[in-house]
Write a protein that holds these residues in place. Sequence first.
Motif, PDB file in Angstrom:
ATOM      1  N   LEU A 116       0.824  -1.210   0.000  1.00  0.00           N
ATOM      2  CA  LEU A 116       0.000   0.000   0.000  1.00  0.00           C
ATOM      3  C   LEU A 116       0.860   1.263   0.000  1.00  0.00           C
ATOM      4  O   LEU A 116       0.573   2.223  -0.719  1.00  0.00           O
ATOM      5  CB  LEU A 116      -0.914   0.005   1.224  1.00  0.00           C
ATOM      6  CG  LEU A 116      -2.333  -0.538   1.063  1.00  0.00           C
ATOM      7  CD1 LEU A 116      -3.035  -0.563   2.409  1.00  0.00           C
ATOM      8  CD2 LEU A 116      -3.128   0.294   0.078  1.00  0.00           C
ATOM      9  N   SER A 117       1.898   1.277   0.807  1.00  0.00           N
ATOM     10  CA  SER A 117       2.745   2.467   0.897  1.00  0.00           C
ATOM     11  C   SER A 117       3.380   2.787  -0.445  1.00  0.00           C
ATOM     12  O   SER A 117       3.364   3.944  -0.898  1.00  0.00           O
ATOM     13  CB  SER A 117       3.840   2.258   1.954  1.00  0.00           C
ATOM     14  OG  SER A 117       3.291   2.043   3.233  1.00  0.00           O
ATOM     15  N   ALA A 118       3.938   1.770  -1.105  1.00  0.00           N
ATOM     16  CA  ALA A 118       4.565   1.984  -2.410  1.00  0.00           C
ATOM     17  C   ALA A 118       3.534   2.454  -3.434  1.00  0.00           C
ATOM     18  O   ALA A 118       3.804   3.344  -4.251  1.00  0.00           O
ATOM     19  CB  ALA A 118       5.241   0.698  -2.880  1.00  0.00           C
ATOM     20  N   GLY A 119       2.344   1.860  -3.390  1.00  0.00           N
ATOM     21  CA  GLY A 119       1.294   2.234  -4.331  1.00  0.00           C
ATOM     22  C   GLY A 119       0.875   3.680  -4.186  1.00  0.00           C
ATOM     23  O   GLY A 119       0.696   4.396  -5.181  1.00  0.00           O
ATOM     24  N   MET A 120       0.730   4.144  -2.944  1.00  0.00           N
ATOM     25  CA  MET A 120       0.301   5.534  -2.732  1.00  0.00           C
ATOM     26  C   MET A 120       1.396   6.534  -3.102  1.00  0.00           C
ATOM     27  O   MET A 120       1.119   7.608  -3.646  1.00  0.00           O
ATOM     28  CB  MET A 120      -0.149   5.727  -1.285  1.00  0.00           C
ATOM     29  CG  MET A 120      -1.522   5.127  -1.010  1.00  0.00           C
ATOM     30  SD  MET A 120      -2.198   5.520   0.616  1.00  0.00           S
ATOM     31  CE  MET A 120      -1.384   4.274   1.590  1.00  0.00           C
ATOM     32  N   LEU A 121       2.640   6.205  -2.826  1.00  0.00           N
ATOM     33  CA  LEU A 121       3.737   7.100  -3.200  1.00  0.00           C
ATOM     34  C   LEU A 121       3.842   7.234  -4.720  1.00  0.00           C
ATOM     35  O   LEU A 121       4.015   8.335  -5.251  1.00  0.00           O
ATOM     36  CB  LEU A 121       5.053   6.581  -2.622  1.00  0.00           C
ATOM     37  CG  LEU A 121       5.215   6.715  -1.096  1.00  0.00           C
ATOM     38  CD1 LEU A 121       6.453   5.964  -0.625  1.00  0.00           C
ATOM     39  CD2 LEU A 121       5.313   8.188  -0.689  1.00  0.00           C
ATOM     40  N   LEU A 122       3.724   6.108  -5.431  1.00  0.00           N
ATOM     41  CA  LEU A 122       3.793   6.153  -6.892  1.00  0.00           C
ATOM     42  C   LEU A 122       2.567   6.848  -7.484  1.00  0.00           C
ATOM     43  O   LEU A 122       2.679   7.575  -8.481  1.00  0.00           O
ATOM     44  CB  LEU A 122       3.927   4.739  -7.450  1.00  0.00           C
ATOM     45  CG  LEU A 122       5.285   4.063  -7.212  1.00  0.00           C
ATOM     46  CD1 LEU A 122       5.239   2.588  -7.641  1.00  0.00           C
ATOM     47  CD2 LEU A 122       6.390   4.795  -7.963  1.00  0.00           C
ATOM     48  N   SER A 123       1.393   6.634  -6.873  1.00  0.00           N
ATOM     49  CA  SER A 123       0.190   7.332  -7.341  1.00  0.00           C
ATOM     50  C   SER A 123       0.351   8.835  -7.207  1.00  0.00           C
ATOM     51  O   SER A 123      -0.055   9.605  -8.092  1.00  0.00           O
ATOM     52  CB  SER A 123      -1.041   6.874  -6.548  1.00  0.00           C
ATOM     53  OG  SER A 123      -1.344   5.523  -6.812  1.00  0.00           O
ATOM     54  N   GLY A 124       0.939   9.267  -6.093  1.00  0.00           N
ATOM     55  CA  GLY A 124       1.193  10.688  -5.907  1.00  0.00           C
ATOM     56  C   GLY A 124       2.126  11.243  -6.964  1.00  0.00           C
ATOM     57  O   GLY A 124       1.921  12.354  -7.480  1.00  0.00           O
ATOM     58  N   LEU A 125       3.142  10.452  -7.325  1.00  0.00           N
ATOM     59  CA  LEU A 125       4.096  10.887  -8.337  1.00  0.00           C
ATOM     60  C   LEU A 125       3.423  11.088  -9.692  1.00  0.00           C
ATOM     61  O   LEU A 125       3.573  12.147 -10.331  1.00  0.00           O
ATOM     62  CB  LEU A 125       5.221   9.853  -8.454  1.00  0.00           C
ATOM     63  CG  LEU A 125       6.203  10.056  -9.617  1.00  0.00           C
ATOM     64  CD1 LEU A 125       6.977  11.363  -9.440  1.00  0.00           C
ATOM     65  CD2 LEU A 125       7.147   8.863  -9.737  1.00  0.00           C
ATOM     66  N   PHE A 126       2.656  10.086 -10.139  1.00  0.00           N
ATOM     67  CA  PHE A 126       2.057  10.162 -11.471  1.00  0.00           C
ATOM     68  C   PHE A 126       0.917  11.178 -11.540  1.00  0.00           C
ATOM     69  O   PHE A 126       0.700  11.806 -12.573  1.00  0.00           O
ATOM     70  CB  PHE A 126       1.579   8.776 -11.913  1.00  0.00           C
ATOM     71  CG  PHE A 126       2.702   7.804 -12.150  1.00  0.00           C
ATOM     72  CD1 PHE A 126       3.735   8.122 -13.020  1.00  0.00           C
ATOM     73  CD2 PHE A 126       2.744   6.586 -11.495  1.00  0.00           C
ATOM     74  CE1 PHE A 126       4.778   7.239 -13.242  1.00  0.00           C
ATOM     75  CE2 PHE A 126       3.783   5.704 -11.699  1.00  0.00           C
ATOM     76  CZ  PHE A 126       4.810   6.034 -12.578  1.00  0.00           C
ATOM     77  N   THR A 127       0.194  11.343 -10.430  1.00  0.00           N
ATOM     78  CA  THR A 127      -0.847  12.374 -10.401  1.00  0.00           C
ATOM     79  C   THR A 127      -0.219  13.760 -10.533  1.00  0.00           C
ATOM     80  O   THR A 127      -0.707  14.614 -11.296  1.00  0.00           O
ATOM     81  CB  THR A 127      -1.656  12.293  -9.091  1.00  0.00           C
ATOM     82  OG1 THR A 127      -2.254  10.993  -8.969  1.00  0.00           O
ATOM     83  CG2 THR A 127      -2.759  13.337  -9.060  1.00  0.00           C
ATOM     84  N   ALA A 128       0.869  13.971  -9.826  1.00  0.00           N
ATOM     85  CA  ALA A 128       1.551  15.273  -9.901  1.00  0.00           C
ATOM     86  C   ALA A 128       2.162  15.501 -11.280  1.00  0.00           C
ATOM     87  O   ALA A 128       2.169  16.637 -11.780  1.00  0.00           O
ATOM     88  CB  ALA A 128       2.633  15.349  -8.821  1.00  0.00           C
ATOM     89  N   LEU A 129       2.669  14.433 -11.914  1.00  0.00           N
ATOM     90  CA  LEU A 129       3.270  14.575 -13.245  1.00  0.00           C
ATOM     91  C   LEU A 129       2.247  15.073 -14.269  1.00  0.00           C
ATOM     92  O   LEU A 129       2.590  15.828 -15.184  1.00  0.00           O
ATOM     93  CB  LEU A 129       3.868  13.244 -13.704  1.00  0.00           C
ATOM     94  CG  LEU A 129       5.231  12.875 -13.101  1.00  0.00           C
ATOM     95  CD1 LEU A 129       5.646  11.481 -13.540  1.00  0.00           C
ATOM     96  CD2 LEU A 129       6.294  13.901 -13.504  1.00  0.00           C
ATOM     97  N   PHE A 130       0.989  14.632 -14.138  1.00  0.00           N
ATOM     98  CA  PHE A 130      -0.049  15.130 -15.037  1.00  0.00           C
ATOM     99  C   PHE A 130      -0.202  16.642 -14.871  1.00  0.00           C
ATOM    100  O   PHE A 130      -0.272  17.386 -15.851  1.00  0.00           O
ATOM    101  CB  PHE A 130      -1.375  14.426 -14.756  1.00  0.00           C
ATOM    102  CG  PHE A 130      -2.408  14.607 -15.839  1.00  0.00           C
ATOM    103  CD1 PHE A 130      -2.685  13.589 -16.723  1.00  0.00           C
ATOM    104  CD2 PHE A 130      -3.101  15.804 -15.974  1.00  0.00           C
ATOM    105  CE1 PHE A 130      -3.638  13.749 -17.730  1.00  0.00           C
ATOM    106  CE2 PHE A 130      -4.047  15.986 -16.966  1.00  0.00           C
ATOM    107  CZ  PHE A 130      -4.312  14.956 -17.849  1.00  0.00           C
ATOM    108  N   GLY A 131      -0.248  17.105 -13.638  1.00  0.00           N
ATOM    109  CA  GLY A 131      -0.399  18.533 -13.393  1.00  0.00           C
ATOM    110  C   GLY A 131       0.817  19.346 -13.809  1.00  0.00           C
ATOM    111  O   GLY A 131       0.685  20.505 -14.220  1.00  0.00           O
ATOM    112  N   LEU A 132       2.017  18.728 -13.721  1.00  0.00           N
ATOM    113  CA  LEU A 132       3.223  19.445 -14.125  1.00  0.00           C
ATOM    114  C   LEU A 132       3.247  19.724 -15.619  1.00  0.00           C
ATOM    115  O   LEU A 132       3.998  20.598 -16.075  1.00  0.00           O
ATOM    116  CB  LEU A 132       4.459  18.637 -13.712  1.00  0.00           C
ATOM    117  CG  LEU A 132       4.769  18.628 -12.207  1.00  0.00           C
ATOM    118  CD1 LEU A 132       5.876  17.638 -11.897  1.00  0.00           C
ATOM    119  CD2 LEU A 132       5.139  20.027 -11.722  1.00  0.00           C
ATOM    120  N   GLY A 133       2.422  18.992 -16.379  1.00  0.00           N
ATOM    121  CA  GLY A 133       2.312  19.284 -17.805  1.00  0.00           C
ATOM    122  C   GLY A 133       1.858  20.716 -18.065  1.00  0.00           C
ATOM    123  O   GLY A 133       2.196  21.303 -19.095  1.00  0.00           O
TER     124      GLY A 133
END
Length: 494
Positions: A116-133
């Motif tokens: 769960l911890s790894a999943g949430m950290l990676l989800s945060g990364l990819f969600t933020a990457l969309f916004g960084l576009g």
Amino acid sequence: MRSLAPGIKLITSFSRDSWYRFSILILTFVFYTSYHLSRKPISIVKSQLHRNCSNVIHPADLNITDNDTWCDWAPFDRYNYQNLFGVLDNCFLVAYAIGMFFSGMFGERLPLRYYLSAGMLLSGLFTALFGLGFYWQIHSLWYYCLVQALNGLVQTTGWPAVVACVGNWFGKGKRGFIMGIWNSHTSVGNILGSLIAGVYVSSAWGLSFIVPGIIIACTGVICFFFLVEKPEDVNCTPPQHHESVEQEPLLRNASSNEEIFNSHTSTAVEPVEDHTEAISFGGALKIPGVVEFSLCLLFAKLVSYTFLYWLPLYIANVAHFDPKEAGDLSTLFDVGGIVGGILAGLISDYSGGRATTCCAMLIIAAPMLFLYNKIGQNGLPTTVGMLLWCGALVNGPYALITTAVSADLGTHECLRGNSRALSTVTAIIDGTGSIGAAVGPLLAGLISPTGWNNVFYMLISADVLACLLLSRLVYKEVRGWCGYTTRQRGFKEI
């Protein structure tokens, strides 16, 4: 002797086991709230990525070549923008559906806390990457599709893991009611995601993704430090998952006298041997009810996720609200979903009929969807009322199947004590449902250019099919209420 303060009396009135169980409910609620919070922004931002620019005042120093698309975000400034939004949704949802079938098997074999911890950290990364576009001025469709697909894969870590964790701590008594309340994390996450995204959507839509990404990453850190996977890990009493009677009707509840937070739920039950091998995919499919509920969830989730991804755009287009107002108004659908999930769990606990409860709500939902499309925009009070009703009737069965039904089937008596089946069963049911979640928004993107009426006809048809797929289990439950007994099917090998 001095009397204790009322607050201390309250604290000491609960056992150590009860406090641990309560903390697990709170933690898993927060965890999955953050998962849905990070999924919601795309539906809010759609109406900002493509707007009617002719009504927007443009800066005086801006050289405009197209008065209708100058304020849109490329590549969503094209005439087929609805199809592009459908592709974007499907990149996430198809990856989610495929990954879900494997996620459950990983969840059975890996420590849930790390998973769960790894999943949430990676989800945060990819969600933020969309916004960084937004800040990196990226206008490539492939970039956004890739980020969505990767986010869909890592988001599959959430549902099987949190359901398995809750199933490890709670027995069957009042499971529908307690999980109906607990499952409101889906709607709470959608509401918070809508409100957070709405704050930034008109000024800097990139923050609509970056802020939820930071939030889910922070909950991943909390998970790593505080999640306890099983009662045995902290010397608490494991729950009772099924009755000691020889034959148990499909998905019948335990005695209503069982206390959800009581640590003594299993003292009268002999401990069963915990199988060391996780259940196979084929073995999970043999559990009575898994196939029917999985297929029902496919169509129920098709309807729910079409609303999740397209409702704000529908409200903006039909009722002519601005993006923030449309996003705020769409949260009423999720408020209704909270009430519907709790009612579905409460009714199914009282009646002992999970399938019948789902079927009844689906039957009522079909005409309600038709009415919402016809009269739902006739004034604000009508819109509010119809959104609440539709949310309750659409999300009620979806919530019940993904929580209490999944937990019932994952701890079914035919498993003979195999405590490692819950995550795989949950993944199969939710993975099948996720196929519908992927197909629904895609069909909405393809059909909506022909008119929103056709989208609602598609949703009503899916709702009816979901109801029909439960007909055999409904018949079985009704026969049980009438006094007929059904022989329990054998289950030789898993």
